[in-house]
Design an enzyme around this catalytic site. Structure first.
Site, short mmCIF file in Angstrom:
data_model
loop_
_atom_site.label_atom_id
_atom_site.label_comp_id
_atom_site.label_asym_id
_atom_site.label_seq_id
_atom_site.Cartn_x
_atom_site.Cartn_y
_atom_site.Cartn_z
N HIS A 238 26.32 67.46 35.81
CA HIS A 238 26.32 68.40 35.04
C HIS A 238 27.69 68.48 34.41
O HIS A 238 28.79 68.43 35.25
CB HIS A 238 26.20 69.84 35.85
N CYS B 272 29.36 68.37 39.27
CA CYS B 272 29.16 69.50 38.49
C CYS B 272 30.61 69.89 38.07
O CYS B 272 31.39 70.76 39.00
CB CYS B 272 28.35 70.74 39.12
N TYR C 84 21.27 79.26 29.55
CA TYR C 84 20.50 78.04 29.40
C TYR C 84 19.63 78.23 27.98
O TYR C 84 18.42 78.11 28.14
CB TYR C 84 19.31 78.19 30.67
N HIS D 283 24.38 69.82 45.41
CA HIS D 283 25.36 70.49 44.19
C HIS D 283 26.31 71.36 45.08
O HIS D 283 26.35 71.60 45.85
CB HIS D 283 24.20 71.25 43.41
N ASP E 121 25.52 71.66 30.58
CA ASP E 121 25.24 72.60 31.58
C ASP E 121 25.29 74.05 30.95
O ASP E 121 25.12 73.90 29.78
CB ASP E 121 26.13 72.49 32.90
N HIS E 122 25.64 74.96 31.64
CA HIS E 122 25.32 76.36 31.14
C HIS E 122 26.06 76.25 29.61
O HIS E 122 27.19 75.51 29.33
CB HIS E 122 26.34 77.48 31.68
C1 DNO Z 1 23.30 76.52 37.80
C2 DNO Z 1 22.82 75.30 38.57
C3 DNO Z 1 22.45 75.76 40.00
C4 DNO Z 1 22.02 74.39 40.64
C5 DNO Z 1 21.63 74.71 42.06
C6 DNO Z 1 21.11 73.40 42.68
O1 DNO Z 1 23.30 76.62 36.71
O2 DNO Z 1 23.69 74.39 38.28
O3 DNO Z 1 21.76 76.89 40.24
O4 DNO Z 1 20.82 74.19 39.98
O5 DNO Z 1 22.73 75.20 42.75
O6 DNO Z 1 20.57 73.41 43.64
#
Ligand code: DNO
Length: 358
Positions: free
Chosen positions: A271, A244, A330, A206, A316-317
């Site tokens: 993501h 991401c 989340y 990531h 994602d978020h």
């Molecule tokens: C945030 C996530 C990160 C991710 C880690 C992967 O929301 O995208 O915390 O899970 O960095 O190791």
């Protein structure tokens, strides 16, 4: 595009699998043993228990996020050997239960970092926020305390015992610059990639979030150049990326559409979310909708569609909307909206292709 949803586990998330079941199009749960300290082996019993529960709701368990990397490995100190062996064991154990992708990161001390968990947006919702000047000027310990108090949660990667060791950890990182961190990552990859290959697992790193140094700590997975370096270390398909858009895209120098065009084939997991970046380096998270932020989300989905992307995708978020009380970023509602946007875009590109081929 194989749509998934990240879930923090029974008793550890306000969202339930029954809720997730009602979001159209979700095939799998992105899961983890969230209470497992970094460095410990994920045992078969523990894995089985979680996997059985998730599968009993009709979801696949192909993606784990994250198996966290112990600080000793990132520091490259004398204890790393033991932790690398444990990591290999976890990879093998996860493979036995059908896991295909393990997401992880190599960020020193902190995982994703924000200065505010519930920053008000104009539409009346709240979202995660990063204030650059604050991070540049605050003692990290102070920030962690502030953020945890505001959200009832520690920052990710911030187990309470780490807080007690913060001075010690920062001292240890004084010796580690970017070159040294790369060396330690390369050492780790040379050890684990052959194990992942044998187990049929893709290790998907990531990007750093945000993708630049904070608190004087080195950060190395920051853009396309980092991807090239990773491929140089090992071009095995098991040495893979988690694309991401919100993390890497928080730096205006990263064009996420170009990155998706170039690296989607090496990214079994994506993501997809949006952020709005300001000129002073601050950024706020927004809805997934392209027009709300600085990331060309529809361009990214188009790039994936053009490549017939079959990897795992998750929203994602999200913002905190409609009064939802949830883990910062989340919640159920805004991530569900995000999914509907991503699926809608995908369907539209699909329709366009069908029409054009007539
Ligand atoms: C945030 C996530 C990160 C991710 C880690 C992967 O929301 O995208 O915390 O899970 O960095 O190791």
């Amino acid at each position: 595009m194989n749509m998934t949803f990240r879930w923090y586990g029974r008793g550890n998330d306000t969202v339930t699998l029954e809720h997730i079941k009602q979001i159209p199009g979700v095939k799998g749960i992105v899961w983890a043993l969230h209470n497992k300290p970094a460095g410990e082996i994920w045992t078969k019993e523990e894995i089985k228990d979680e996997v059985d529960y998730i599968k009993s709701h009709g979801f696949h368990v192909d993606v784990v996020e994250s198996v966290n990397v112990h600080e000793s490995i990132k520091l490259g100190n004398a204890e790393r050997g033991r932790y690398i062996e444990n990591y290999k064991e976890s990879i093998r154990n996860l493979a036995e239960f059908g896991v295909k992708v393990i997401c992880y990161n190599f960020m020193p001390i902190f995982d994703w970092t924000r200065t505010e968990m519930f920053h008000p947006l104009e539409d009346g919702s709240t979202a995660l926020f990063f204030e650059k000047a604050k991070v540049d000027n605050i003692d990290p310990k102070e920030l962690v305390r502030e953020v945890s108090e505001a959200s009832d949660l520690t920052l990710p990667g911030w187990e309470p015992e780490k807080l007690d060791r913060i001075t010690e950890l920062f001292d240890a990182y004084k010796e580690i610059d970017e070159a040294k961190l790369w060396e330690n990552l390369a050492y780790f990859l040379k050890e684990i990639i052959p194990v992942a290959e044998e187990a049929g697992i893709q290790m998907a790193i990531h990007p750093d979030d945000p993708p630049f140094s904070i608190f004087g700590l080195p950060r190395i997975i920051t853009g396309a150049a980092s991807y090239e370096k990773l491929i140089e270390i090992s071009d095995s398909p098991s040495n893979a990326f988690t694309m991401c858009t919100g993390s890497m895209g928080a730096s205006p120098s990263n064009n996420m559409v170009e990155i998706a065009e170039k690296y989607a084939n090496r990214s079994p997991f994506a993501h997809i979310r949006n952020v709005k970046i300001y000129d002073n380096g601050d950024f706020t998270e927004t809805s997934h909708y392209t027009q709300d932020g600085s990331i060309d989300v529809k361009g990214v989905v188009k790039a994936l569609h053009e490549q017939n992307y079959t990897g795992y995708v998750r929203p994602d978020h999200g913002r905190h909307i409609w009064g939802e009380v949830c883990r910062p970023g989340y919640g159920l509602y805004d991530r569900a909206l995000g999914i509907m946007y991503l699926l809608g875009l995908w369907d539209a590109y699909e329709t366009k292709r069908t029409e054009e081929s007539r």
